[in-house]
Scaffold this active site. Structure first.
Site, PDB file in Angstrom:
ATOM      1  N   HIS A   1      42.101  33.456  31.958  1.00  0.00           N
ATOM      2  CA  HIS A   1      41.500  34.489  32.818  1.00  0.00           C
ATOM      3  C   HIS A   1      42.341  35.760  32.720  1.00  0.00           C
ATOM      4  CE1 HIS A   1      40.171  36.650  36.387  1.00  0.00           C
ATOM      5  NE2 HIS A   1      39.075  35.914  36.326  1.00  0.00           N
TER       6      HIS A   1
ATOM      7  N   GLY B   1      33.272  35.781  40.490  1.00  0.00           N
ATOM      8  CA  GLY B   1      34.435  35.807  41.377  1.00  0.00           C
ATOM      9  C   GLY B   1      33.997  36.064  42.810  1.00  0.00           C
ATOM     10  N   GLY B   2      34.089  37.314  43.225  1.00  0.00           N
ATOM     11  CA  GLY B   2      33.830  37.694  44.624  1.00  0.00           C
ATOM     12  C   GLY B   2      32.557  37.120  45.224  1.00  0.00           C
TER      13      GLY B   2
ATOM     14  N   GLU C   1      43.361  37.775  34.840  1.00  0.00           N
ATOM     15  CA  GLU C   1      44.435  37.903  35.847  1.00  0.00           C
ATOM     16  C   GLU C   1      45.659  37.086  35.433  1.00  0.00           C
ATOM     17  OE1 GLU C   1      42.000  36.908  39.214  1.00  0.00           O
ATOM     18  OE2 GLU C   1      40.919  38.806  38.952  1.00  0.00           O
TER      19      GLU C   1
ATOM     20  N   GLU D   1      34.450  38.496  29.785  1.00  0.00           N
ATOM     21  CA  GLU D   1      34.735  39.180  31.043  1.00  0.00           C
ATOM     22  C   GLU D   1      35.439  40.501  30.751  1.00  0.00           C
ATOM     23  OE1 GLU D   1      34.703  36.327  34.544  1.00  0.00           O
ATOM     24  OE2 GLU D   1      36.752  36.370  33.836  1.00  0.00           O
TER      25      GLU D   1
ATOM     26  N   ASN E   1      34.510  31.157  40.549  1.00  0.00           N
ATOM     27  CA  ASN E   1      35.976  31.161  40.535  1.00  0.00           C
ATOM     28  C   ASN E   1      36.459  31.711  41.882  1.00  0.00           C
ATOM     29  OD1 ASN E   1      38.692  31.610  40.099  1.00  0.00           O
ATOM     30  ND2 ASN E   1      38.391  33.317  38.675  1.00  0.00           N
ATOM     31  N   TRP E   2      36.983  30.810  42.713  1.00  0.00           N
ATOM     32  CA  TRP E   2      37.384  31.227  44.069  1.00  0.00           C
ATOM     33  C   TRP E   2      38.754  31.901  44.088  1.00  0.00           C
ATOM     34  CZ3 TRP E   2      35.713  26.291  47.372  1.00  0.00           C
ATOM     35  CH2 TRP E   2      34.336  26.125  47.241  1.00  0.00           C
ATOM     36  N   LYS E   3      39.410  31.959  42.952  1.00  0.00           N
ATOM     37  CA  LYS E   3      40.745  32.591  42.845  1.00  0.00           C
ATOM     38  C   LYS E   3      41.672  32.081  43.952  1.00  0.00           C
ATOM     39  CE  LYS E   3      38.511  36.550  40.765  1.00  0.00           C
ATOM     40  NZ  LYS E   3      38.648  37.900  40.277  1.00  0.00           N
TER      41      LYS E   3
ATOM     42  N   SER F   1      31.846  41.374  38.217  1.00  0.00           N
ATOM     43  CA  SER F   1      31.016  41.971  39.273  1.00  0.00           C
ATOM     44  C   SER F   1      29.558  41.516  39.229  1.00  0.00           C
ATOM     45  CB  SER F   1      31.119  43.496  39.223  1.00  0.00           C
ATOM     46  OG  SER F   1      32.445  43.901  39.506  1.00  0.00           O
TER      47      SER F   1
ATOM     48  N   GLY G   1      36.067  42.428  39.649  1.00  0.00           N
ATOM     49  CA  GLY G   1      36.450  42.810  41.006  1.00  0.00           C
ATOM     50  C   GLY G   1      36.331  44.298  41.279  1.00  0.00           C
TER      51      GLY G   1
HETATM   52  C1  PEP Z   1      36.290  36.680  37.754  1.00  0.00           C
HETATM   53  O1  PEP Z   1      37.304  36.662  38.408  1.00  0.00           O
HETATM   54  O2  PEP Z   1      36.169  35.896  36.791  1.00  0.00           O
HETATM   55  C2  PEP Z   1      35.245  37.630  38.112  1.00  0.00           C
HETATM   56  C3  PEP Z   1      34.273  37.804  37.268  1.00  0.00           C
HETATM   57  O3  PEP Z   1      35.368  38.285  39.311  1.00  0.00           O
HETATM   58  P1  PEP Z   1      34.283  39.238  40.021  1.00  0.00           P
HETATM   59  O4  PEP Z   1      32.953  38.519  39.942  1.00  0.00           O
HETATM   60  O5  PEP Z   1      34.754  39.379  41.425  1.00  0.00           O
HETATM   61  O6  PEP Z   1      34.244  40.517  39.268  1.00  0.00           O
END
Ligand code: PEP
Length: 259
Positions: free
Chosen positions: A98, A237-238, A100, A170, A12-14, A216, A176
């Site tokens: 999600h 994500g990251g 966010e 999640e 997920n590149w957000k 993470s 994050g």
């Molecule tokens: C996400 O946004 O779905 C996520 C899991 O982010 P991160 O891996 O950066 O915690």
């Protein structure tokens, strides 16, 4: 049977990457995708980059997804994106609910439910996110929260539709933050979800269900997480913003089914 499921690794590149940057990241991942053929890779760029990412992965088995969708096919809904539009742009998957979106944009279990139905109507596979806050975990309310989210958003689906969705657990406190759930914490929730699915839809559905972990995930912690019986892959994500770390996570994920 369970252990032979192909691990899913979704990035997920957000709200990161311009079209040019997205094209180049997708091309880099595509150039090495053959190394991790035993995993299903899904790239989830911002809407603006979906078409270019789709072109960049042509000729590989990499799939493309979107980060959200609206529940109507068209109309006066300024700023929204429809399942029809995503489908034509080349998406096969869409993230729905999600944390966010829930936290900043008013997403609720009810809007998640409507979006899931819209996605399924157009043969888009929903990746439905659920998870608890830190406060809920500390108060011992994690399983209650998960159960309530599932009841309101996806347990209303028919068995035929339910088997077309992917779930992503999640924990919000792990997104994050560089503080991933421990493998034991992830497994506790994943197996709880699998039991709920068994109660609602039966044993066959639960063994086929794909439940991703997100929060993470990094190359260094991914093997210990994927080794857990009920973890079928990752929503990243990251660490999905660089080809090498995304591919390294995929390499760890495929080890689940090795020997
Ligand atoms: C996400 O946004 O779905 C996520 C899991 O982010 P991160 O891996 O950066 O915690």
């Amino acid at each position: 049977m369970d252990s032979l499921k192909k691990p899913v690794v979704a990035g997920n590149w957000k709200m990161h990457k311009t079209i040019t940057e997205a094209r180049s990241l997708a091309a880099e991942i595509a150039s090495k995708a053959a190394e991790v053929r035993e995993a299903t890779l899904i790239l989830i760029p911002p809407f603006t980059a979906i078409c270019e990412v789709k072109k960049a992965v042509e000729g590989t088995e990499i799939k493309v997804g979107a980060q959200d969708v609206f529940w109507e096919d068209q109309g006066a809904f300024t700023g929204e994106i429809s399942p029809l539009q995503l489908k034509e742009a080349g998406c096969e998957f869409v993230v729905i609910g999600h944390s966010e979106r829930r936290q900043y944009f008013g997403e609720t279990d009810e809007t998640v439910r409507k979006k899931v139905l819209a996605a399924l109507r157009h043969n888009l596979t929903p990746i439905v996110c659920i998870g608890e806050t830190l406060e809920e975990r500390e108060k011992g309310q994690t399983l209650e929260k998960i159960s309530s989210q599932l009841e309101k958003s996806v347990f209303t689906l028919s068995p035929q539709d339910f088997q077309k969705i992917i779930l992503a657990y999640e924990p919000i406190w792990a997104i994050g933050t560089s503080r991933n759930a421990t493998p034991e914490q992830a497994e506790e929730v994943h197996s709880f979800i699998r039991n709920l699915i068994a109660e609602r839809y039966g044993k066959t559905q639960t063994s086929c269900a794909i439940i991703l972990y997100g929060g993470s995930v990094k190359p260094a912690n991914s093997f210990s997480l994927i080794r857990e019986k009920d973890v079928d892959g990752f929503l990243v994500g990251g660490a999905s913003l660089e080809a090498e770390s995304f591919l390294a996570i995929a390499r760890e994920a495929v080890r689940k089914n090795e020997g």
